[in-house]
Design a protein around this motif. Structure first.
Motif, PDB file in Angstrom:
ATOM      1  N   ARG A   1       0.833  -1.205   0.000  1.00  0.00           N
ATOM      2  CA  ARG A   1       0.000   0.000   0.000  1.00  0.00           C
ATOM      3  C   ARG A   1       0.869   1.258   0.000  1.00  0.00           C
ATOM      4  O   ARG A   1       0.604   2.209  -0.743  1.00  0.00           O
ATOM      5  CB  ARG A   1      -0.929  -0.008   1.215  1.00  0.00           C
ATOM      6  N   GLU A   2       1.913   1.270   0.819  1.00  0.00           N
ATOM      7  CA  GLU A   2       2.797   2.435   0.875  1.00  0.00           C
ATOM      8  C   GLU A   2       3.413   2.732  -0.486  1.00  0.00           C
ATOM      9  O   GLU A   2       3.421   3.881  -0.951  1.00  0.00           O
ATOM     10  CB  GLU A   2       3.910   2.200   1.896  1.00  0.00           C
ATOM     11  N   VAL A   3       3.941   1.689  -1.128  1.00  0.00           N
ATOM     12  CA  VAL A   3       4.612   1.890  -2.412  1.00  0.00           C
ATOM     13  C   VAL A   3       3.609   2.318  -3.475  1.00  0.00           C
ATOM     14  O   VAL A   3       3.883   3.219  -4.280  1.00  0.00           O
ATOM     15  CB  VAL A   3       5.363   0.609  -2.842  1.00  0.00           C
ATOM     16  N   ASP A   4       2.422   1.709  -3.484  1.00  0.00           N
ATOM     17  CA  ASP A   4       1.461   2.050  -4.529  1.00  0.00           C
ATOM     18  C   ASP A   4       0.863   3.440  -4.336  1.00  0.00           C
ATOM     19  O   ASP A   4       0.545   4.117  -5.319  1.00  0.00           O
ATOM     20  CB  ASP A   4       0.358   0.992  -4.611  1.00  0.00           C
ATOM     21  N   ILE A   5       0.705   3.890  -3.104  1.00  0.00           N
ATOM     22  CA  ILE A   5       0.248   5.267  -2.895  1.00  0.00           C
ATOM     23  C   ILE A   5       1.274   6.242  -3.466  1.00  0.00           C
ATOM     24  O   ILE A   5       0.928   7.194  -4.190  1.00  0.00           O
ATOM     25  CB  ILE A   5      -0.002   5.538  -1.402  1.00  0.00           C
ATOM     26  N   ALA A   6       2.549   5.999  -3.163  1.00  0.00           N
ATOM     27  CA  ALA A   6       3.608   6.865  -3.694  1.00  0.00           C
ATOM     28  C   ALA A   6       3.684   6.767  -5.215  1.00  0.00           C
ATOM     29  O   ALA A   6       3.835   7.782  -5.918  1.00  0.00           O
ATOM     30  CB  ALA A   6       4.947   6.485  -3.065  1.00  0.00           C
ATOM     31  N   ARG A   7       3.572   5.546  -5.744  1.00  0.00           N
ATOM     32  CA  ARG A   7       3.623   5.359  -7.197  1.00  0.00           C
ATOM     33  C   ARG A   7       2.446   6.054  -7.871  1.00  0.00           C
ATOM     34  O   ARG A   7       2.585   6.631  -8.959  1.00  0.00           O
ATOM     35  CB  ARG A   7       3.611   3.860  -7.530  1.00  0.00           C
ATOM     36  N   GLY A   8       1.282   6.024  -7.226  1.00  0.00           N
ATOM     37  CA  GLY A   8       0.109   6.669  -7.803  1.00  0.00           C
ATOM     38  C   GLY A   8       0.294   8.166  -7.961  1.00  0.00           C
ATOM     39  O   GLY A   8      -0.029   8.745  -9.006  1.00  0.00           O
TER      40      GLY A   8
ATOM     41  N   GLN B   1       4.193  -8.309  -8.290  1.00  0.00           N
ATOM     42  CA  GLN B   1       2.843  -8.084  -7.787  1.00  0.00           C
ATOM     43  C   GLN B   1       1.908  -7.582  -8.884  1.00  0.00           C
ATOM     44  O   GLN B   1       0.747  -7.996  -8.970  1.00  0.00           O
ATOM     45  CB  GLN B   1       2.893  -7.074  -6.631  1.00  0.00           C
ATOM     46  N   ARG B   2       2.410  -6.677  -9.740  1.00  0.00           N
ATOM     47  CA  ARG B   2       1.569  -6.133 -10.809  1.00  0.00           C
ATOM     48  C   ARG B   2       1.200  -7.219 -11.816  1.00  0.00           C
ATOM     49  O   ARG B   2       0.063  -7.286 -12.285  1.00  0.00           O
ATOM     50  CB  ARG B   2       2.293  -4.978 -11.502  1.00  0.00           C
ATOM     51  N   PHE B   3       2.170  -8.058 -12.160  1.00  0.00           N
ATOM     52  CA  PHE B   3       1.890  -9.147 -13.098  1.00  0.00           C
ATOM     53  C   PHE B   3       0.806 -10.059 -12.536  1.00  0.00           C
ATOM     54  O   PHE B   3      -0.146 -10.428 -13.229  1.00  0.00           O
ATOM     55  CB  PHE B   3       3.167  -9.943 -13.372  1.00  0.00           C
ATOM     56  N   ARG B   4       0.940 -10.426 -11.257  1.00  0.00           N
ATOM     57  CA  ARG B   4      -0.044 -11.323 -10.650  1.00  0.00           C
ATOM     58  C   ARG B   4      -1.408 -10.660 -10.562  1.00  0.00           C
ATOM     59  O   ARG B   4      -2.439 -11.305 -10.741  1.00  0.00           O
ATOM     60  CB  ARG B   4       0.429 -11.753  -9.257  1.00  0.00           C
ATOM     61  N   GLY B   5      -1.438  -9.353 -10.282  1.00  0.00           N
ATOM     62  CA  GLY B   5      -2.715  -8.649 -10.197  1.00  0.00           C
ATOM     63  C   GLY B   5      -3.474  -8.657 -11.505  1.00  0.00           C
ATOM     64  O   GLY B   5      -4.711  -8.692 -11.527  1.00  0.00           O
ATOM     65  N   LEU B   6      -2.742  -8.651 -12.615  1.00  0.00           N
ATOM     66  CA  LEU B   6      -3.395  -8.661 -13.925  1.00  0.00           C
ATOM     67  C   LEU B   6      -3.913 -10.039 -14.307  1.00  0.00           C
ATOM     68  O   LEU B   6      -4.563 -10.190 -15.339  1.00  0.00           O
ATOM     69  CB  LEU B   6      -2.424  -8.145 -14.988  1.00  0.00           C
ATOM     70  N   SER B   7      -3.630 -11.042 -13.483  1.00  0.00           N
ATOM     71  CA  SER B   7      -4.138 -12.386 -13.743  1.00  0.00           C
ATOM     72  C   SER B   7      -5.566 -12.566 -13.247  1.00  0.00           C
ATOM     73  O   SER B   7      -6.199 -13.587 -13.540  1.00  0.00           O
ATOM     74  CB  SER B   7      -3.233 -13.430 -13.065  1.00  0.00           C
ATOM     75  N   ALA B   8      -6.090 -11.593 -12.495  1.00  0.00           N
ATOM     76  CA  ALA B   8      -7.463 -11.688 -12.001  1.00  0.00           C
ATOM     77  C   ALA B   8      -8.444 -11.539 -13.164  1.00  0.00           C
ATOM     78  O   ALA B   8      -8.144 -10.872 -14.163  1.00  0.00           O
ATOM     79  CB  ALA B   8      -7.718 -10.604 -10.954  1.00  0.00           C
ATOM     80  N   PRO B   9      -9.627 -12.151 -13.072  1.00  0.00           N
ATOM     81  CA  PRO B   9     -10.615 -12.069 -14.158  1.00  0.00           C
ATOM     82  C   PRO B   9     -10.948 -10.624 -14.525  1.00  0.00           C
ATOM     83  O   PRO B   9     -11.144  -9.780 -13.653  1.00  0.00           O
ATOM     84  CB  PRO B   9     -11.839 -12.788 -13.569  1.00  0.00           C
ATOM     85  N   ALA B  10     -10.995 -10.349 -15.816  1.00  0.00           N
ATOM     86  CA  ALA B  10     -11.360  -9.043 -16.382  1.00  0.00           C
ATOM     87  C   ALA B  10     -10.324  -7.958 -16.135  1.00  0.00           C
ATOM     88  O   ALA B  10     -10.514  -6.817 -16.560  1.00  0.00           O
ATOM     89  CB  ALA B  10     -12.719  -8.575 -15.872  1.00  0.00           C
TER      90      ALA B  10
ATOM     91  N   GLU C   1      -8.521   1.856 -18.602  1.00  0.00           N
ATOM     92  CA  GLU C   1      -7.966   2.967 -17.823  1.00  0.00           C
ATOM     93  C   GLU C   1      -6.821   3.644 -18.564  1.00  0.00           C
ATOM     94  O   GLU C   1      -6.658   4.870 -18.486  1.00  0.00           O
ATOM     95  CB  GLU C   1      -7.508   2.452 -16.459  1.00  0.00           C
ATOM     96  N   HIS C   2      -6.012   2.864 -19.293  1.00  0.00           N
ATOM     97  CA  HIS C   2      -4.970   3.471 -20.124  1.00  0.00           C
ATOM     98  C   HIS C   2      -5.589   4.448 -21.125  1.00  0.00           C
ATOM     99  O   HIS C   2      -5.072   5.551 -21.339  1.00  0.00           O
ATOM    100  CB  HIS C   2      -4.201   2.390 -20.892  1.00  0.00           C
ATOM    101  N   GLY C   3      -6.687   4.026 -21.737  1.00  0.00           N
ATOM    102  CA  GLY C   3      -7.361   4.898 -22.696  1.00  0.00           C
ATOM    103  C   GLY C   3      -7.848   6.182 -22.056  1.00  0.00           C
ATOM    104  O   GLY C   3      -7.769   7.267 -22.659  1.00  0.00           O
TER     105      GLY C   3
ATOM    106  N   MET D   1      -4.105   3.041  -8.351  1.00  0.00           N
ATOM    107  CA  MET D   1      -4.812   2.568  -7.166  1.00  0.00           C
ATOM    108  C   MET D   1      -5.797   1.451  -7.509  1.00  0.00           C
ATOM    109  O   MET D   1      -6.016   0.535  -6.703  1.00  0.00           O
ATOM    110  CB  MET D   1      -5.525   3.729  -6.471  1.00  0.00           C
ATOM    111  N   ASN D   2      -6.386   1.495  -8.699  1.00  0.00           N
ATOM    112  CA  ASN D   2      -7.219   0.370  -9.135  1.00  0.00           C
ATOM    113  C   ASN D   2      -6.360  -0.879  -9.323  1.00  0.00           C
ATOM    114  O   ASN D   2      -6.793  -1.997  -9.019  1.00  0.00           O
ATOM    115  CB  ASN D   2      -7.929   0.713 -10.443  1.00  0.00           C
ATOM    116  N   GLY D   3      -5.146  -0.683  -9.826  1.00  0.00           N
ATOM    117  CA  GLY D   3      -4.224  -1.807  -9.956  1.00  0.00           C
ATOM    118  C   GLY D   3      -3.872  -2.400  -8.606  1.00  0.00           C
ATOM    119  O   GLY D   3      -3.764  -3.624  -8.459  1.00  0.00           O
ATOM    120  N   TYR D   4      -3.698  -1.540  -7.617  1.00  0.00           N
ATOM    121  CA  TYR D   4      -3.439  -2.003  -6.250  1.00  0.00           C
ATOM    122  C   TYR D   4      -4.595  -2.882  -5.757  1.00  0.00           C
ATOM    123  O   TYR D   4      -4.381  -3.952  -5.171  1.00  0.00           O
ATOM    124  CB  TYR D   4      -3.247  -0.791  -5.338  1.00  0.00           C
TER     125      TYR D   4
END
Length: 250
Positions: A99-106, A181-190, A198-200, A223-226
């Motif tokens: 959470r700390e890293v993704d808040i800063a990354r966001g 973590q990001r790669f694994r998060g993108l493995s979730a359905p949809a 979101e890129h668009g 944050m949605n990626g988180y």
């Protein structure tokens, strides 16, 4: 065959082998580092997986020394973790650190998009939309292994275009820690569809030259990626718990 194109062998198509056997000198460990990072980005390692230096050296066609040096460099930036008496492992963040890293990354990615929205050119917009079209193909195939490197390239393109090297470097430092973590998060359905939608939204806000909207879209994307990372992590924990419950007692 002279004068023709040399066909690629199965061996040279494997991650980590391209060109390494033929390079010598001080750049070797740096090249190996990039190759190992590319393997992590492509999902060849799972969180908490032990890194086998001998196996990597064989894949890369080098001795263990540059592999060891490369792994130390990756540990220094947070991709790998050294555990005394056990070795090097692909780093798995706990939820608080994630959470700390993704808040800063966001916030960093939002600032990247803000900066780009102020000065974007038609050529840059054309390039960004090309990235999205490429990712659309991976989304249609539901291929996270194809999508993730394209996703990284899109984020990197935004950073390169924003015109602020320090800001881009700050974002990339946070992003590098989170590859697994990001790669694994993108493995979730949809997740692939949602991510590229979101890129668009980021690109359209940049195209409108609306810095605040670009900031909000980019930060929201991170944050949605988180949230997707947490969703996938909990799904895996439930699956593992179910498998453990089904195992017969010794």
């Amino acid at each position: 065959m002279m004068g023709g194109t040399r066909p690629q062998s199965e061996e040279t198509d494997q991650p980590g082998t391209s060109g390494i056997r033929f390079l010598k000198g001080n750049s070797l460990s740096e090249l190996v580092r990039h190759e190992i990072e590319a393997m992590i980005v492509a999902g060849h390692f799972a969180p908490n997986e032990r890194i086998n230096e001998m196996s990597l050296a064989a894949q890369c066609g080098v001795s263990r020394a540059p592999v060891r040096e490369a792994c130390r460099a990756l540990a220094a930036v947070g991709l790998l973790e050294y555990i005394p008496n056990r070795g090097l492992f692909v780093r798995q963040m706990d939820e608080a650190e994630l959470r700390e890293v993704d808040i800063a990354r966001g916030f960093a990615f939002g600032a990247v998009a803000w900066s780009l929205a102020e000065n974007v050119t038609p050529a840059q917009l054309h390039e960004l939309r090309g990235h999205i079209l490429g990712m659309d193909e991976a989304v249609a195939a539901d291929d996270v292994s194809a999508y993730y490197p394209l996703n990284v390239a899109f984020h990197s393109a935004l950073c390169e275009m924003c015109g602020n090297r320090r800001l881009a470097g700050t974002y990339q430092g946070f992003a590098r820690e989170l590859h697994v973590q990001r790669f694994r998060g993108l493995s979730a359905p949809a997740s692939l569809h949602l991510s590229n939608r979101e890129h668009g939204q980021i690109v359209e806000a940049v195209a409108a030259r609306d810095p605040q909207a670009a900031f909000d879209a980019a930060r929201g994307h991170v944050m949605n990626g988180y949230a997707r990372i947490l969703e996938q992590r909990r799904a895996m924990e439930e699956l593992q718990a179910g498998e453990s419950a089904e195992d017969p007692p010794p």
